[in-house]
Enzyme design. Structure first.
Site, PDB file in Angstrom:
ATOM      1  N   SER A   1       7.275   3.838  13.863  1.00 15.67           N
ATOM      2  CA  SER A   1       8.536   3.620  14.529  1.00 15.67           C
ATOM      3  C   SER A   1       8.477   2.596  15.656  1.00 15.67           C
ATOM      4  O   SER A   1       9.510   2.091  16.069  1.00 15.67           O
ATOM      5  CB  SER A   1       9.054   4.941  15.085  1.00 15.67           C
ATOM      6  OG  SER A   1       8.193   5.440  16.085  1.00 15.67           O
TER       7      SER A   1
ATOM      8  N   LYS B   1       8.713   0.796  24.798  1.00 14.99           N
ATOM      9  CA  LYS B   1       9.465   1.353  23.665  1.00 14.99           C
ATOM     10  C   LYS B   1      10.680   2.114  24.191  1.00 14.99           C
ATOM     11  O   LYS B   1      10.607   2.783  25.232  1.00 14.99           O
ATOM     12  CB  LYS B   1       8.548   2.278  22.854  1.00 14.99           C
ATOM     13  CG  LYS B   1       9.163   2.749  21.530  1.00 14.99           C
ATOM     14  CD  LYS B   1       8.169   3.585  20.724  1.00 14.99           C
ATOM     15  CE  LYS B   1       8.757   4.091  19.418  1.00 14.99           C
ATOM     16  NZ  LYS B   1       7.788   4.853  18.628  1.00 14.99           N
TER      17      LYS B   1
ATOM     18  N   SER C   1       3.052   6.046  14.364  1.00 18.26           N
ATOM     19  CA  SER C   1       4.053   5.082  14.828  1.00 18.26           C
ATOM     20  C   SER C   1       3.545   3.975  15.736  1.00 18.26           C
ATOM     21  O   SER C   1       4.284   3.033  16.024  1.00 18.26           O
ATOM     22  CB  SER C   1       5.197   5.816  15.528  1.00 18.26           C
ATOM     23  OG  SER C   1       6.024   6.420  14.577  1.00 18.26           O
TER      24      SER C   1
END
Lengths: 102, 482, 473
Positions: free
Chosen positions: B149, B74, B173
């Site tokens: 997210s 990420k 997330s």
């Protein structure tokens, strides 16, 4: 309850956050920020809890770092991402005044 | 080339035998990623470096199960010399000068980083649509969101590009996008995984975790990334166990609680039905399941808004155009530098949250809101403690709906918080939460279940997760297992 | 002037003497090349987290102990949020709600009158980076960013600039002696702010205060307080009021200058630092720290006086910590402490200053020093002799008597032997003896000269004179 913040209130929070807002944005924020502030207002409806606070779900107390171990980076690494620098210094491209803090 | 469809054990054997080389895996991964460019799963690809690293690995001994396996990271996790943007314009030229601790661990295991995945800007959002680089798409339906997210990580795993991805979870997330895309996502216990080198959103809530296609892989990656880090004072000293050790074991006698709030009418009936189906399976296999009342669960979003926005306003103050990142040209004053840099650099959602967060901490508000939130948070954590005295697991659905459309309106600032209503309590209490796929809705969009464990009981959670995975035996390849 | 009662409070920041910074393992150093003592943490890089330096907690405990503060057993840190280019994260990690020390005091001696200056609280925090202003830009050096600080805040309990100065001198002495800080105001390792207000009567509420920031020396603290009291009094006399404000002392103008008026009070948006778990201070930690606290100045002064050291020597010794430490090693011994102090403050100090050395850098071990004192005390060695051999005493490892032998200093210390010589001289010089008895003082000097000649200068003149006078009577 009013359904939007005043222009001044928006400008105040924008200033706290150091974010410039345009006239057009102010109008939007008057509504949007108000919506979020209404959401958090619900915290005042909660009852029955005690005074103890939970700052973070730490599972242990602080370990302290040994003062003799050192680790540093070279200045050229430190300067790599700096938008403005002169020699070994990172620079702010304007002259600033006296410090607020410490 | 279909090596990446194989199990990690099989790939490992092939590598050991020399039948395949790491570069075969890397090339296959990039073929898959490039074929799916439209999904917009990545912000930055690391192709050149990954191929180089794969070559270098050829001379090394295959010394662990994850050796030579591609992984996606990420983009809020710092990778030295590889651009890390947190999906924000303010960092779109930022090249880290150090590796996050988890990245060091991944590199030490000779895993190969293929790229940095798309996400909501600074992890603020629930659909990855706040990304400066545009939203990733759901592999099950390209008109749908992947959630957020960690939407890019979810996308790349669901689309079978790579077997492993790292996500971060501040208020759902990892688990929420896992649910929307039909993958497995673990938010470990707070302190299980080092946060050093992770761009902080809300420090008391943030935690990194694995996102994978199955439970076993998830546990394998958790084995790699867990452990105490002297650079993160909040990281735990608990010994790292083998998180795969209970996978495949039965669940007879396990006590499971289902908080009524999690199954209330805020959740789509299709989802409720699916979860109820799973509950039946669990009962049939010797687990007891009780529906219970739990206090404070319905307050979690409010607490989250206060704490997460408050902390975020402080954590994101450092982006000021002086030491790194975007910097407004020719400012009139240093104040002007701040105001303009942050206006240009931050997106709408981030600005809103920073402004509200600053307000919530200012003057007397700190007392009226922030301290109150911390007090209630403490009681909420204690409420979980009580439940875990009696139960092994708390379960429920991960999300109230399945993935919605990419073009759904974004004008309600509360919406992104409400998407995570069921999973936020876990972050508040610092508990581990595991999201697993348990079915599909009528449009064949994945439905996820959320397993909450007691602190540091990740291995137990994988036991339940793998058990359900095994029983349901779903086809989780969006391309229909070509 | 005298119709107003001033109220003064002092806030002091001292940089702690540690090897590394408070929250990062980079070196805590002064005067190095810009940005050479930093890492990603000091720069406030994304993803960085603080790690708390053990020595900072130890020095905090130490400072709290010597300032008679209560020590908090469980504490956390707070973030103080404000934007400024010298503040890398745009928040400073400090202690707002749970300062490590509180409710302490320092005792000052104002012309024989003892007074306690009460300390409200003392807390640990990080320093900002150093900014240097050029005509077109500001240069930032992060070497100072993250240097550990203790901020010590008094209650508004002082009423004169003298008290403020005495407090600062005392504080400086204590922190320096306990090795908490270098306390060098000129290098910024000690910085003082003064809060000043005035009011007419004791029973009135406090007047509007002005804070004078970052004053560079103790004497300027005194001066700026006086100037500020004058300024405020003049305003009140003219029937004017003023707003709470921050001022600085301009040493060229010799006066305080307005920096800014506080509008609504600063909004620092404090909240508990989530990145640092609770810090627990155990009794064991406190005990261990206490063991490292050396004898403090007040106790030293008392001890020295009791041992017969003159007031002036006592004061001078305590002003020089390395000499005082050296002197303290003698305390358990039986020796002449006045002579010891004379030696240290006299010839030895002169030597050390000239050679820019510390006493610890010389060869003067405790044992050799005790010998030296003894030789001086029994007058085997004269002050004049000492000057001749001082370099050897401080640079060689030979015993003092050996050095004396090498230099041919072999003083006759046996009284009998001296008396024999003197008797001989008296017999040989009857005229001079007569002259002396008739009141010619100069005659005794002649006789002494004869004694010195006879002994080749190896008798102690004082001793010889005593015996000679005795024999002449």
């Amino acid at each position: 309850m009013k359904n939007k913040l005043t222009k001044e209130e928006v400008l105040h929070v924008a200033d706290l956050a150091r974010i410039k807002v345009t006239e057009e944005e102010i109008e939007k924020y008057q509504v949007e920020l108000k919506k979020l502030l209404d959401d958090v207002e619900k915290v005042n409806d909660v009852v029955g809890y005690d005074d103890e606070i939970l700052i973070a779900p730490w599972d242990h107390n602080a370990d302290l770092r040994n003062d003799s171990d050192t680790r540093m980076l070279e200045a050229k690494e430190i300067l790599k991402n700096a938008p403005n620098h002169t020699g070994n210094y990172i620079t702010v491209p304007v002259v600033i005044g006296e410090s607020e803090g410490a | 080339m279909k090596y990446l469809e194989k199990s990690i054990k099989e790939i490992n054997d092939l590598l050991k035998k020399g039948t395949i080389k790491p570069i075969d895996l890397v090339e296959e991964a990039f073929e898959r990623i490039e074929a799916d460019k439209d999904l917009n799963a990545y912000i930055t690809l690391n192709k050149e470096e990954a191929l180089k690293q794969a070559k270098e690995l050829e001379t090394k001994e295959v010394n662990n199960l994850l050796f030579g396996i591609p992984i996606a990271i990420k983009d809020n996790i710092l990778t030295k010399d590889l651009r890390t943007t947190a999906a924000s314009h303010i960092l779109d030229n930022f090249i880290p000068i150090y590796d996050a601790t988890v990245v060091e661990k991944i590199k030490a295991h000779n895993m190969i980083i293929v790229g940095k995945t798309n996400m909501d800007e600074f992890a603020m959002g629930s659909s990855s649509r706040t990304s400066y680089f545009g939203a990733p798409k759901n592999p099950w339906n390209n008109n749908k969101i992947s959630g957020g997210s960690s939407g890019g990580s979810a996308t790349t795993i669901a689309a079978r590009h790579v077997p492993f991805a790292l996500g971060s979870d501040t208020g759902g997330s990892i688990r929420q996008p896992a649910s929307y895309t039909g993958i497995v996502g673990m938010k470990p216990t707070y302190g299980r995984v080092s946060r050093y080198g992770v761009i902080a959103f809300a420090s008391s809530l943030d935690q990194l975790g694995p996102m994978t296609q199955n439970v076993l892989n998830n546990a394998l990656l958790l084995n790699v990334i867990s452990g105490h880090d002297p650079r993160d004072m909040t990281s735990s000293h608990r010994e790292v166990e083998d998180y795969t050790r209970l996978i495949g074991k039965d669940i007879k006698g396990k006590k499971i609680a289902v908080p009524k709030f999690l199954m209330s009418d805020i959740v789509d009936s299709e989802i409720i039905k699916t979860i109820e189906g799973v509950i039946e399976v669990l009962k049939e296999n010797g687990a007891t399941v009780d529906y219970i009342d739990m206090k404070y669960l319905d307050n979690a979003v409010t607490l989250y808004q206060i704490i997460a926005m408050g902390e975020a306003s402080s954590n994101l103050a450092r982006f000021d155009g002086i030491r790194y990142g975007l910097s407004h040209k020719d400012p009139k004053s240093h104040e002007d530098l701040y105001l303009e840099t942050r206006r240009e650099g931050f997106g709408k959602e981030v600005k809103r949250r920073i402004m509200v967060g600053s307000y919530l901490l200012s003057g007397d508000n700190a007392k009226t809101y922030y301290n109150k939130a911390l007090s209630i948070r403490d009681d909420m954590a204690k409420e979980f403690d009580k439940v875990f005295k009696k139960y092994d697991y708390v379960i429920g659905p991960t999300t109230t709906t399945t993935a919605y459309n990419l073009d759904d309106p974004m004008d309600d600032p509360s919406k992104s918080f409400m998407d995570d209503v069921l999973v936020i309590p876990v972050n508040m209490a610092g508990l581990p939460g595991l999201g697993i796929p348990v079915g599909f809705d009528k449009n064949h969009m994945p439905i996820g279940m959320h397993i909450i464990g007691n602190k540091f009981e990740e291995a137990e959670m994988y036991r339940l997760g793998s058990f359900i995975e095994d029983k349901l035996n779903l086809d989780l390849n969006p391309k229909g297992g070509e | 002037m005298s119709k107003y009662i001033p109220t003064i409070g002092i806030e002091v920041h001292v940089e702690l003497k540690t090897n590394t910074k408070i929250f990062s393992p980079s070196i805590n150093g002064y005067g190095q090349m810009a940005n050479s003592l930093t890492n990603e943490i000091d720069l406030g890089y994304p993803g960085t987290l603080p790690t708390l330096n053990e020595e900072v907690i130890n020095l905090g405990i130490k400072a709290a102990t010597i300032l008679n503060c209560k020590i908090r057993k469980q504490m956390f840190f707070d973030r103080k949020n404000y934007f400024y280019p010298d503040n890398p994260k745009n928040y400073q990690i400090t202690q707002n709600r749970t300062p490590i020390g509180y409710d302490g005091y320092v005792e000052i001696d104002d012309n024989g009158v003892k007074k306690k200056i009460y300390i409200e609280e003392m807390h640990i925090e990080e320093d900002t980076c150093k900014s240097t202003h050029r005509k077109d830009k500001t240069l930032l050096d992060f070497n100072r960013a993250g240097v550990p600080l203790i901020e010590i805040v008094t209650k508004p309990c002082m009423t004169t600039s003298t008290e403020a100065k005495l407090y600062l001198e005392k504080l400086k002495e204590l922190l320096f002696y306990a090795d908490v800080s270098d306390c060098k105001m000129e290098e910024g390792s000690m910085r003082a702010d003064a809060n000043v207000s005035i009011r007419k009567n004791e029973s009135d509420p406090f007047g509007t205060k002005a804070e004078i920031k970052n004053i560079g020396s103790i004497s300027n603290v005194g001066l700026s307080i006086e100037k500020e009291i004058e300024r405020q009094a003049k305003l009140y006399d003219e029937g004017k009021t003023f707003k709470e404000q921050t001022r600085r002392f301009d040493s060229k103008l010799n006066d305080t200058v307005l920096m800014r008026v506080k509008e609504t009070g600063n909004d620092y948006r404090y909240f508990p630092e989530p990145d640092i778990p609770f810090v627990v201070i155990t009794d064991e930690m406190i005990e261990n720290v206490k063991k490292t606290i050396p004898m403090l100045p007040d106790e030293r002064r008392e001890t020295y006086k009791k041992l017969g050291v003159s007031d002036i020597n006592t004061t001078k010794l305590v002003q020089n910590r390395s000499l005082s430490d050296y002197f303290n090693e003698l305390l358990a011994e039986k020796t002449n402490f006045q002579i010891a102090s004379n030696l240290l403050l006299g010839d030895i100090s002169a030597y050390l200053n000239m050679h820019e050395k510390l006493i610890a850098d010389t060869t003067l071990t405790k044992e050799r020093f005790l010998d030296l004192i003894k030789l001086m005390e029994d007058k085997t060695l004269t002050s004049k002799n000492l000057k001749d051999i001082l370099d050897d005493v401080l640079e060689s490892k030979k015993s003092i008597t050996e050095i004396m032998k090498d230099k041919g200093i072999e003083n006759i210390t046996d009284d009998k032997e001296i008396r024999e010589v003197i008797k001989k001289i008296i017999t040989e010089n009857p005229d001079s003896v007569n002259d002396y008895k008739n009141g010619h003082d100069r005659a005794i000097k002649f006789l002494m000269g004869q004694v010195m000649k006879e002994t080749k200068g190896k008798v102690n003149p004082q001793v010889a004179m005593e015996i000679l006078t005795d024999e002449l009577h």
